[in-house]
Write an enzyme that holds these catalytic residues in place. Structure first.
Site, PDB file in Angstrom:
ATOM      1  N   ASP A 183       0.913  -1.136   0.000  1.00  0.00           N
ATOM      2  CA  ASP A 183       0.000   0.000   0.000  1.00  0.00           C
ATOM      3  C   ASP A 183       0.956   1.190   0.000  1.00  0.00           C
ATOM      4  O   ASP A 183       1.536   1.520   1.038  1.00  0.00           O
ATOM      5  CB  ASP A 183      -0.872   0.016   1.264  1.00  0.00           C
ATOM      6  CG  ASP A 183      -1.820   1.200   1.255  1.00  0.00           C
ATOM      7  OD1 ASP A 183      -1.421   2.277   0.768  1.00  0.00           O
ATOM      8  OD2 ASP A 183      -2.958   1.067   1.734  1.00  0.00           O
ATOM      9  N   HIS A 184       1.162   1.806  -1.164  1.00  0.00           N
ATOM     10  CA  HIS A 184       2.294   2.731  -1.265  1.00  0.00           C
ATOM     11  C   HIS A 184       2.130   3.954  -0.356  1.00  0.00           C
ATOM     12  O   HIS A 184       3.105   4.622  -0.047  1.00  0.00           O
ATOM     13  CB  HIS A 184       2.572   3.128  -2.717  1.00  0.00           C
ATOM     14  CG  HIS A 184       1.641   4.154  -3.280  1.00  0.00           C
ATOM     15  ND1 HIS A 184       0.422   3.817  -3.804  1.00  0.00           N
ATOM     16  CD2 HIS A 184       1.743   5.500  -3.401  1.00  0.00           C
ATOM     17  CE1 HIS A 184      -0.175   4.929  -4.214  1.00  0.00           C
ATOM     18  NE2 HIS A 184       0.602   5.962  -4.001  1.00  0.00           N
ATOM     19  N   HIS A 246      -5.643   2.921   0.998  1.00  0.00           N
ATOM     20  CA  HIS A 246      -4.896   4.102   1.446  1.00  0.00           C
ATOM     21  C   HIS A 246      -5.596   4.851   2.580  1.00  0.00           C
ATOM     22  O   HIS A 246      -4.978   5.189   3.591  1.00  0.00           O
ATOM     23  CB  HIS A 246      -4.676   5.076   0.281  1.00  0.00           C
ATOM     24  CG  HIS A 246      -4.040   4.450  -0.926  1.00  0.00           C
ATOM     25  ND1 HIS A 246      -3.121   3.442  -0.841  1.00  0.00           N
ATOM     26  CD2 HIS A 246      -4.199   4.690  -2.255  1.00  0.00           C
ATOM     27  CE1 HIS A 246      -2.735   3.088  -2.060  1.00  0.00           C
ATOM     28  NE2 HIS A 246      -3.382   3.829  -2.931  1.00  0.00           N
TER      29      HIS A 246
HETATM   30  C1  BG6 Z   1      -3.216   4.389  -6.544  1.00  0.00           C
HETATM   31  C2  BG6 Z   1      -4.567   4.424  -7.208  1.00  0.00           C
HETATM   32  O1  BG6 Z   1      -3.156   3.367  -5.595  1.00  0.00           O
HETATM   33  O2  BG6 Z   1      -2.975   5.641  -5.917  1.00  0.00           O
HETATM   34  C3  BG6 Z   1      -4.649   5.573  -8.196  1.00  0.00           C
HETATM   35  O3  BG6 Z   1      -4.782   3.195  -7.878  1.00  0.00           O
HETATM   36  C4  BG6 Z   1      -4.280   6.875  -7.539  1.00  0.00           C
HETATM   37  O4  BG6 Z   1      -5.948   5.645  -8.771  1.00  0.00           O
HETATM   38  C5  BG6 Z   1      -2.957   6.745  -6.794  1.00  0.00           C
HETATM   39  O5  BG6 Z   1      -4.173   7.859  -8.545  1.00  0.00           O
HETATM   40  C6  BG6 Z   1      -2.674   7.979  -5.975  1.00  0.00           C
HETATM   41  O6  BG6 Z   1      -1.389   7.889  -5.461  1.00  0.00           O
HETATM   42  P1  BG6 Z   1      -0.570   9.213  -5.077  1.00  0.00           P
HETATM   43  O7  BG6 Z   1       0.674   8.693  -4.443  1.00  0.00           O
HETATM   44  O8  BG6 Z   1      -0.329   9.938  -6.371  1.00  0.00           O
HETATM   45  O9  BG6 Z   1      -1.434   9.990  -4.153  1.00  0.00           O
END
Ligand code: BG6
Length: 504
Positions: A183-184, A246
């Site tokens: 979950d980045h 997230h």
């Molecule tokens: C991803 C989603 O996990 O996170 C995307 O699949 C989204 O739809 C993205 O745009 C958002 O990540 P960040 O790091 O740009 O906020």
């Protein structure tokens, strides 16, 4: 990042020709290399179906130039890095590919004279993860518990049943400690700082509860639409794509109890406790606790943008939500009756991820009514991106004769304090996989509990057509029903951009 990881590592990236690899993985690995956080002996093997890719190394060089935090400033460094990039092409369903991989790894380890850590990164559609995992197993590439690791991108399943099923199947081959579910958001510096902020200071913990906190707002707003991912997104929607993972994880960071130690399972146990304590929604409560929206055409920063249904890969009659807001309660001593509002959407007015802790008003207002137009209760604003900062809003006396109160701010800005750019989330996460630290990754029971939270909403939404969609214009802050949901509890969404207008 310290270079205390000496064990040679082979990164095998399945789906190496894809977007993730180009935008995130290779740039992150390059940054780790530049920061001397990779071991001396490392190798990156790109695995891809198609061999029509332009020479792989050049492709990745362009990617690093475009997306890496540290551009290619020194050609020698790039060529040292590139010398470790290899490419194997074949069908992921073909056992021959895995025999080639086995041979490649065995030859490299022989040449290095030691055994390496093997990281298998699944940058592929979820539907083929299990097949690749089985093939790795058949090729004897999944046997070593301490050295062989599987990294899985989200989405992990598409609902509770499929996520549980995938977990069961993977756990036949891998031990839970070998699986790293990404979950980045958990790799973002500001998100990790929440742990330091809450548990490294004595100041906040005593007031971090229902006695002092009125409610919590979490906003993850995006300016972009679905970009080139309409095909995937139209079957996912904002609830699956963002809230299940997230936003619930951000909520866990805010709400978890202090762990006994900074140990992967200790930290994850406390997060699971939060998910398990979330008051279950029912078909009757969903309409009052969840709002969905879809963007119609609109204007962002002076540019006209199409509505969701006109995007590439999207069904022109799509009912998929591009916006979701939910109200959740945590049934435990600390948080009883404190609403947590989570909202996320595409094509909103600005890109911003923000957590707001809204404190209760003072118990007795001793100042005369003339002392202020409005006395704002204290608010803590935690900006995750693009700004990385924590701001405390409090009341102060305006200079001058008489007593007049105004809201003032105390700020902590990452950039000002540390004068160094934060690593990208993927740098942190790839480093942690390499050293085998699962703290920032989703455990199987976390996935299960998070899916359980959103399941009643998914079910109600799937069974009730959304006649009113599209219901917000691109470039706005989402559907008005989301404001109504908060108004019913006497709250309103704080403008995420207040500090841009007030202070900058
Ligand atoms: C991803 C989603 O996990 O996170 C995307 O699949 C989204 O739809 C993205 O745009 C958002 O990540 P960040 O790091 O740009 O906020």
């Amino acid at each position: 990042m310290p270079n205390n990881h000496k064990q040679p590592t082979i990164f095998c990236i399945f789906g190496a020709g894809g977007d993730l690899s180009k935008r995130k993985l290779f740039p992150a690995l390059y940054n780790l290399f530049i920061d001397r956080a990779l071991p001396e002996k490392f190798s990156i093997v790109g695995l891809a179906r198609s061999c029509d890719l332009e020479p792989f190394q050049n492709h990745m060089r362009d990617a690093v130039e475009e997306f890496s935090r540290q551009k290619i400033k020194d050609e020698k460094k790039w060529s040292d890095f590139a010398a470790n990039i290899h490419f194997l092409c074949g069908e992921f369903g073909d056992e021959a590919l895995y025999k080639d991989l086995f041979k490649f790894i065995a030859d490299l380890e022989k040449q290095w004279g030691c055994e390496a850590v093997h990281v298998y990164y699944m940058s592929v559609p979820p539907s083929i993860v299990e097949m690749i995992s089985d093939n790795l197993d058949k090729a004897h590439l999944a046997k070593e518990r301490k050295r062989e690791r599987l990294v899985i991108e989200k989405p992990f399943g598409r609902d509770l049943e499929s996520a549980d099923d995938l977990n069961r199947r993977l756990l036949r081959t891998w031990h839970e400690n070998q699986i790293f579910r990404i979950d980045h958001y958990l790799g973002k510096e500001t998100v990790q700082n929440l742990l330091a902020f809450r548990f490294g200071n004595a100041l906040y913990e005593p007031i971090w509860n229902r006695n002092y906190i009125d409610h919590v707002q979490v906003t993850v707003a995006e300016e972009v639409g679905v970009e080139k991912r309409g095909g995937y997104y139209d079957h996912a929607g904002a609830l699956r794509d963002m809230i299940q993972n997230h936003l619930l994880q951000l909520m866990c960071m805010v709400a978890m109890e202090p762990p006994v130690s900074f140990n992967a399972d200790e930290v994850r146990n406390k997060k699971v406790d939060v998910l398990k304590a979330i008051r279950p929604l029912t078909p009757e409560t969903v309409p009052f606790s969840a709002v969905r929206g879809q963007y119609g055409h609109g204007n962002i920063c002076g540019v006209d943008v199409p509505g969701y249904r006109e995007e590439e890969g999207v069904d022109p009659h799509s009912q998929t939500e591009t916006y979701a807001a939910v109200k959740l309660y945590i049934d435990n001593w600390r948080w009883q009756d404190v609403p947590f509002y989570l909202r996320t959407g595409k094509r909103l007015e600005a890109r911003i991820s923000q957590i707001i802790i809204a404190f209760r008003p003072v118990p007795h207002q001793m100042f005369p009514l003339t002392a202020a137009e409005t006395i704002e209760p204290n608010r803590m604003v935690i900006n995750i991106q693009p700004e990385e900062e924590i701001i405390l809003r409090f009341q102060a006396k305006e200079p001058g004769t008489g007593m007049y109160l105004r809201t003032a701010s105390m700020d902590f800005r990452y950039q000002d304090e540390f004068q160094t750019a934060s690593p990208e989330a993927y740098e942190t996460l790839l480093y942690d996989v390499m050293v085998g630290d699962g703290t920032l990754f989703m455990r199987d029971d976390q996935e299960h509990a998070a899916w359980k939270v959103v399941t009643p909403i998914l079910e109600v939404w799937e069974n009730t057509p959304a006649f009113s969609m599209p219901n917000y214009a691109a470039g706005s802050w989402g559907p008005s029903a989301a404001n109504t949901m908060l108004a019913q509890a006497g709250h309103n969404w704080f403008s995420p951009l207040w500090q841009r207008t007030e202070f900058k």
